[in-house]
Scaffold this motif. Structure first.
Motif: not given
Length: 136
Positions: A30-45
């Motif tokens: 699931x999405x929450x299994x992705x590394x924090x860096x990837x999630x943070x990068x997505x959230x920046x948008x």
């Protein structure tokens, strides 16, 4: 003759099998299994309220140091104003007290937010503002 749509569906299904290998779609994670860096990068948008909703959606019921660190990385520290007018009206009108509460907890609103604007949040009764109790 095979319709084009059928060919595309078969091709997409084949690609999906190659990506998953022997795993079934249910084992894909699931999405929450992705590394924090990837999630943070997505959230920046995302707009700030959307970023907070994103982090709240990823939050599990297990409050671990790792999930707290991930949430902080996703939501950032710039929370003097939380304005739900910055998200699409279609989303804001569907937000519930539970959604608002989760966002306020996720961003530590009692200690960070100085101004809260509930623009277009027509489905809340105020119960979701409980995390602000005791804030100044």
């Amino acid at each position: 003759i095979i319709p084009i749509n059928t060919m595309a569906t078969a091709r997409d299904s084949s690609k999906r099998r190659k990506l998953l290998g022997d795993a079934s779609p249910d084992d894909a994670g699931c999405l929450s299994d992705l590394p924090s860096g990837v999630l943070t990068h997505v959230a920046n948008y995302l707009a700030l309220p959307s970023r907070a909703l994103f982090a709240a959606a990823l939050t599990t019921h297990q409050n671990t140091a790792a999930s707290d660190e991930r949430n902080t990385a996703i939501v950032g520290n710039e929370w003097t104003t939380l304005d739900f007018g910055d998200i699409e009206e279609d989303l804001a009108v569907r937000l519930s007290d539970g959604d608002i509460s989760a966002v306020l907890i996720c961003i530590d609103a009692a200690n960070r937010v100085k101004k809260l604007k509930l623009t277009n949040c027509i489905n809340i009764t105020g119960v979701g503002l409980e995390p602000l109790r005791g804030s100044t």
